[in-house]
Design an enzyme around this catalytic site. Structure first.
Site, PDB file in Angstrom:
ATOM      1  N   SER A  73       0.760  -1.275   0.097  1.00  0.00           N
ATOM      2  CA  SER A  73      -0.022   0.075  -0.196  1.00  0.00           C
ATOM      3  C   SER A  73       0.769   1.283   0.001  1.00  0.00           C
ATOM      4  O   SER A  73       0.324   2.548  -0.107  1.00  0.00           O
ATOM      5  CB  SER A  73      -1.067   0.080   1.330  1.00  0.00           C
ATOM      6  OG  SER A  73      -0.024  -0.013   2.508  1.00  0.00           O
ATOM      7  N   GLY A  75       5.194   2.868  -0.712  1.00  0.00           N
ATOM      8  CA  GLY A  75       6.670   2.758  -0.914  1.00  0.00           C
ATOM      9  C   GLY A  75       7.045   1.767  -2.099  1.00  0.00           C
ATOM     10  O   GLY A  75       6.164   1.797  -3.107  1.00  0.00           O
ATOM     11  N   GLU A  98      -3.511  -0.504   6.862  1.00  0.00           N
ATOM     12  CA  GLU A  98      -4.018   0.784   6.834  1.00  0.00           C
ATOM     13  C   GLU A  98      -5.151   0.957   7.839  1.00  0.00           C
ATOM     14  O   GLU A  98      -5.778   0.295   8.142  1.00  0.00           O
ATOM     15  CB  GLU A  98      -4.043   1.244   5.412  1.00  0.00           C
ATOM     16  CG  GLU A  98      -2.947   0.834   4.540  1.00  0.00           C
ATOM     17  CD  GLU A  98      -1.722   1.634   5.016  1.00  0.00           C
ATOM     18  OE1 GLU A  98      -1.945   2.638   5.370  1.00  0.00           O
ATOM     19  OE2 GLU A  98      -0.636   1.288   4.927  1.00  0.00           O
ATOM     20  N   ASP A 134      -2.933  -7.190   9.787  1.00  0.00           N
ATOM     21  CA  ASP A 134      -1.657  -7.331  10.593  1.00  0.00           C
ATOM     22  C   ASP A 134      -1.024  -8.621   9.542  1.00  0.00           C
ATOM     23  O   ASP A 134      -1.618  -9.573   9.776  1.00  0.00           O
ATOM     24  CB  ASP A 134      -1.688  -7.649  11.799  1.00  0.00           C
ATOM     25  CG  ASP A 134      -0.160  -7.729  12.338  1.00  0.00           C
ATOM     26  OD1 ASP A 134       0.790  -7.919  11.623  1.00  0.00           O
ATOM     27  OD2 ASP A 134      -0.113  -7.875  13.632  1.00  0.00           O
ATOM     28  N   TYR A 251      18.516  -3.140   2.136  1.00  0.00           N
ATOM     29  CA  TYR A 251      19.351  -1.828   2.235  1.00  0.00           C
ATOM     30  C   TYR A 251      20.596  -2.159   2.465  1.00  0.00           C
ATOM     31  O   TYR A 251      20.575  -2.849   3.867  1.00  0.00           O
ATOM     32  CB  TYR A 251      18.635  -0.525   2.918  1.00  0.00           C
ATOM     33  CG  TYR A 251      19.428   0.623   2.550  1.00  0.00           C
ATOM     34  CD1 TYR A 251      19.450   1.121   1.141  1.00  0.00           C
ATOM     35  CD2 TYR A 251      20.328   1.193   3.345  1.00  0.00           C
ATOM     36  CE1 TYR A 251      20.100   2.246   0.918  1.00  0.00           C
ATOM     37  CE2 TYR A 251      20.697   2.430   3.269  1.00  0.00           C
ATOM     38  CZ  TYR A 251      20.824   2.876   2.115  1.00  0.00           C
ATOM     39  OH  TYR A 251      21.515   4.046   1.814  1.00  0.00           O
ATOM     40  N   TYR A 261      22.508   2.080  10.206  1.00  0.00           N
ATOM     41  CA  TYR A 261      21.911   1.038   9.304  1.00  0.00           C
ATOM     42  C   TYR A 261      22.643  -0.333   9.404  1.00  0.00           C
ATOM     43  O   TYR A 261      22.142  -0.940  10.136  1.00  0.00           O
ATOM     44  CB  TYR A 261      21.663   1.797   7.941  1.00  0.00           C
ATOM     45  CG  TYR A 261      20.524   0.997   7.443  1.00  0.00           C
ATOM     46  CD1 TYR A 261      19.190   1.804   7.489  1.00  0.00           C
ATOM     47  CD2 TYR A 261      20.813  -0.136   6.857  1.00  0.00           C
ATOM     48  CE1 TYR A 261      18.076   0.965   6.753  1.00  0.00           C
ATOM     49  CE2 TYR A 261      19.425  -0.836   6.333  1.00  0.00           C
ATOM     50  CZ  TYR A 261      18.201  -0.235   6.235  1.00  0.00           C
ATOM     51  OH  TYR A 261      17.037  -1.057   6.098  1.00  0.00           O
ATOM     52  N   LYS A 270      18.126  -7.088   8.503  1.00  0.00           N
ATOM     53  CA  LYS A 270      18.279  -7.091   7.048  1.00  0.00           C
ATOM     54  C   LYS A 270      19.296  -8.489   6.848  1.00  0.00           C
ATOM     55  O   LYS A 270      19.209  -9.118   5.526  1.00  0.00           O
ATOM     56  CB  LYS A 270      18.675  -5.888   6.516  1.00  0.00           C
ATOM     57  CG  LYS A 270      17.672  -4.705   6.291  1.00  0.00           C
ATOM     58  CD  LYS A 270      16.571  -5.228   5.646  1.00  0.00           C
ATOM     59  CE  LYS A 270      15.566  -4.161   5.338  1.00  0.00           C
ATOM     60  NZ  LYS A 270      14.282  -4.480   4.919  1.00  0.00           N
TER      61      LYS A 270
HETATM   62  P1  NAI Z   1       6.737   2.160   3.703  1.00  0.00           P
HETATM   63  O1  NAI Z   1       6.623   2.612   4.991  1.00  0.00           O
HETATM   64  O2  NAI Z   1       6.383   3.056   2.500  1.00  0.00           O
HETATM   65  O3  NAI Z   1       5.663   0.741   3.405  1.00  0.00           O
HETATM   66  C1  NAI Z   1       5.427   0.026   4.271  1.00  0.00           C
HETATM   67  C2  NAI Z   1       4.298  -0.939   3.861  1.00  0.00           C
HETATM   68  O4  NAI Z   1       4.275  -1.926   5.089  1.00  0.00           O
HETATM   69  C3  NAI Z   1       2.936  -0.236   3.916  1.00  0.00           C
HETATM   70  O5  NAI Z   1       2.273  -1.051   2.877  1.00  0.00           O
HETATM   71  C4  NAI Z   1       2.430  -0.668   5.197  1.00  0.00           C
HETATM   72  O6  NAI Z   1       0.983  -0.839   5.092  1.00  0.00           O
HETATM   73  C5  NAI Z   1       2.974  -2.184   5.532  1.00  0.00           C
HETATM   74  N1  NAI Z   1       2.912  -2.754   6.775  1.00  0.00           N
HETATM   75  C6  NAI Z   1       3.409  -2.167   7.971  1.00  0.00           C
HETATM   76  N2  NAI Z   1       3.259  -2.877   8.880  1.00  0.00           N
HETATM   77  C7  NAI Z   1       2.398  -3.769   8.584  1.00  0.00           C
HETATM   78  C8  NAI Z   1       1.803  -5.114   9.040  1.00  0.00           C
HETATM   79  N3  NAI Z   1       1.843  -5.371  10.530  1.00  0.00           N
HETATM   80  N4  NAI Z   1       1.116  -5.751   8.423  1.00  0.00           N
HETATM   81  C9  NAI Z   1       0.965  -5.677   7.022  1.00  0.00           C
HETATM   82  N5  NAI Z   1       1.690  -4.668   6.273  1.00  0.00           N
HETATM   83  C10 NAI Z   1       2.349  -3.601   7.236  1.00  0.00           C
HETATM   84  O7  NAI Z   1       8.124   1.119   3.543  1.00  0.00           O
HETATM   85  P2  NAI Z   1       9.151   1.298   2.399  1.00  0.00           P
HETATM   86  O8  NAI Z   1      10.149   2.316   2.753  1.00  0.00           O
HETATM   87  O9  NAI Z   1       8.522   0.841   1.055  1.00  0.00           O
HETATM   88  O10 NAI Z   1       9.700  -0.109   2.783  1.00  0.00           O
HETATM   89  C11 NAI Z   1       9.465  -1.479   2.277  1.00  0.00           C
HETATM   90  C12 NAI Z   1      10.821  -2.279   2.239  1.00  0.00           C
HETATM   91  O11 NAI Z   1      11.707  -1.728   1.575  1.00  0.00           O
HETATM   92  C13 NAI Z   1      11.412  -2.616   3.707  1.00  0.00           C
HETATM   93  O12 NAI Z   1      11.789  -3.778   3.850  1.00  0.00           O
HETATM   94  C14 NAI Z   1      12.696  -1.524   3.682  1.00  0.00           C
HETATM   95  O13 NAI Z   1      13.398  -1.992   4.506  1.00  0.00           O
HETATM   96  C15 NAI Z   1      12.785  -1.818   2.202  1.00  0.00           C
HETATM   97  N6  NAI Z   1      13.591  -0.801   1.812  1.00  0.00           N
HETATM   98  C16 NAI Z   1      13.372   0.735   1.853  1.00  0.00           C
HETATM   99  C17 NAI Z   1      14.008   1.616   1.571  1.00  0.00           C
HETATM  100  C18 NAI Z   1      14.182   3.104   1.562  1.00  0.00           C
HETATM  101  O14 NAI Z   1      14.822   3.918   1.497  1.00  0.00           O
HETATM  102  N7  NAI Z   1      12.703   3.375   1.766  1.00  0.00           N
HETATM  103  C19 NAI Z   1      15.571   1.402   0.658  1.00  0.00           C
HETATM  104  C20 NAI Z   1      15.977  -0.089   0.687  1.00  0.00           C
HETATM  105  C21 NAI Z   1      14.979  -1.129   1.005  1.00  0.00           C
END
Ligand code: NAI
Length: 426
Positions: A73, A75, A98, A134, A251, A261, A270
């Site tokens: 949903s 990122g 969400e 969740d 990452y 990190y 990670k």
């Molecule tokens: P985000 O915060 O934009 O999105 C997180 C997603 O996880 C959302 O869809 C949210 O609803 C979901 N979520 C959170 N808790 C949940 C739960 N208990 N049950 C179901 N869904 C849940 O995060 P982002 O940054 O896109 O991160 C996604 C992955 O990418 C992570 O593993 C992060 O470490 C990795 N990543 C992120 C980078 C960055 O700079 N943002 C860089 C490299 C990797």
């Protein structure tokens, strides 16, 4: 109907604008559609065409695949859904946590993102289903399995893109345990520069070292255990399509951020996630292929919460934009699915190697980019902050996450905060 303004609390905005998010998701989809039309992405001739889809066991990307996205949903997960949907006509099941709108309170940005995706996908004839709950919870997993059995029969690709602050689980006596992830260094405290985005100033902060419990808990939340349990469950329920593949996002980053990190609590998690890819390949050899995509640092709700990362990201954006190397979240995912993953699958097959890492952070980690970012990091102070770092770009990207500062939206007009999610699986 209500007037919606940004209300920022710490590193999060507690309101979200549905029209702003709708426009943003639409432009993500348009970017994918345009790139495909222009022949810059998903060249049909280069896509795999199984001779007999039932018998083909080679992991591959093809049109019409069935995707399960955990954390789809926002990122990177949302961008994966958009790219797979509009680039490869995928049917998608998204599991994310969400909040719907209620009593004069807006929904969360992720809710509006899913609603926007679903409206466009349905018009394009792309099947889509959303489970709001969740992802760690066994009831949510059960509901997802039922949905897959009923609607899609099997899954071709699983994307694990959860960024969660905590995980609830139960011990063997049925007692609820809550693990909270920490963003801390390991071994000793870490002193570094940080940016106050609101005041546009630079400060020194000291982040204390994590305790053994915090390291353990962070691994529980952000390590590979839950990814493994999703794949195991799909296998047990006979829902792995021939040629099934799965990706989780990681990452690495430079030395500049390593104490907080890569060598910190989140880095330990990670590393566990990365080891899980190897484990999955071993356990499900011939039935599933697991990969880690190492993505670029970008402004998302999750990254905004990591101490000092906003300063690093602001410097990185400025340097990468100057060098014409900057990519946003959908550009990263487009490069992953239309180029990198396919090449990786091909080279693994030709060279019979077991490499699980796909480096999508290749531009970020280029020596010239990192040397420039480091040089600016050492020089940065209040007086030169806006000259050396892309603070405006950072602020806009942060507001955009919540649907604000999006061109073409009139924020003076009241808008409907109650947006239905028609794909919701109850
Ligand atoms: P985000 O915060 O934009 O999105 C997180 C997603 O996880 C959302 O869809 C949210 O609803 C979901 N979520 C959170 N808790 C949940 C739960 N208990 N049950 C179901 N869904 C849940 O995060 P982002 O940054 O896109 O991160 C996604 C992955 O990418 C992570 O593993 C992060 O470490 C990795 N990543 C992120 C980078 C960055 O700079 N943002 C860089 C490299 C990797």
């Amino acid at each position: 109907m209500m007037l919606i303004e940004p209300k920022i609390k710490g590193f999060i905005c507690i309101t979200a604008h549905p029209l702003g998010r709708q426009k943003s998701v639409e432009s993500m989809a348009k970017h994918v559609i345009d790139a495909k039309r222009a022949g810059q992405a998903f060249d049909a001739a280069k896509l795999s065409h199984p001779s007999s889809s039932k018998q083909e066991r080679r992991p591959m990307l093809r049109e019409g695949l069935r995707a399960l996205i955990i954390g789809g949903s926002a990122g990177y997960g949302l961008a994966s859904r958009v790219v797979l949907g509009f680039g490869l006509k995928a049917s998608t099941v998204n599991v994310s946590l969400e909040r719907a709108a209620k009593a004069g309170r807006t929904a969360s940005a992720g809710w509006y993102n899913s609603a926007a995706y679903v409206n466009m996908a349905k018009q394009a004839g792309l099947p889509c289903f959303d489970i709001n709950g969740d992802a760690f919870d066994s009831e949510v997993k059960r509901k997802t399995i039922e949905c897959i059995k009923k609607e899609l029969s099997a899954i071709d690709i699983l994307i694990y893109s959860v960024a969660a602050p905590k995980r609830k689980t139960q011990d063997e006596h049925g007692e609820t345990l809550v693990y909270s992830s920490a963003l801390k260094p390991i071994g000793k405290a870490f002193r570094t520069k940080t940016m106050n985005s609101k005041q546009k100033s630079i400060h020194e902060v000291e982040i204390p070292a994590a305790s053994a419990e915090e390291i353990f808990a962070t691994k529980k939340v952000m390590g590979g255990e839950d990814w493994e349990s999703w794949v195991t469950l799909l296998a047990k329920e006979n829902l792995l399509a021939p040629g099934f593949l799965t990706l989780a996002y990681s990452y690495i980053g430079p030395e500049l951020t390593s104490s907080i990190y890569r060598e910190g609590t989140i880095g330990e998690a990670k590393k566990h996630l990365e080891k899980t890819a190897l484990l999955l390949n071993k356990t499900f050899a011939g039935r599933a292929a697991a990969f880690i995509s190492v993505n670029k640092a970008l402004v998302t709700q999750a990254s905004a919460a990591i101490p000092t990362l906003p300063l690093y990201v602001s410097l990185l954006y400025k340097v990468m934009k100057e060098k014409n190397l900057h990519e946003d979240v959908s550009e990263q995912m487009l490069r992953l699915f239309s180029e990198k993953l396919q090449k990786h699958l091909q080279s693994r097959q030709e060279n019979e190697n077991e490499d699980v890492f796909i480096r999508l952070d290749d531009y970020e980690m280029r020596p010239d980019v990192q040397a420039e970012v480091k040089d600016r990091f050492l020089k940065i102070k209040d007086e030169n902050l806006e000259q050396l770092a892309d603070t405006k770009g950072y602020d806009t990207a942060f507001l955009n996450l919540f649907g604000f500062a999006v061109p073409g939206v009139d924020y003076q007009l009241a808008c409907e905060e109650n947006v239905p999610l028609s794909s919701l699986v109850e």
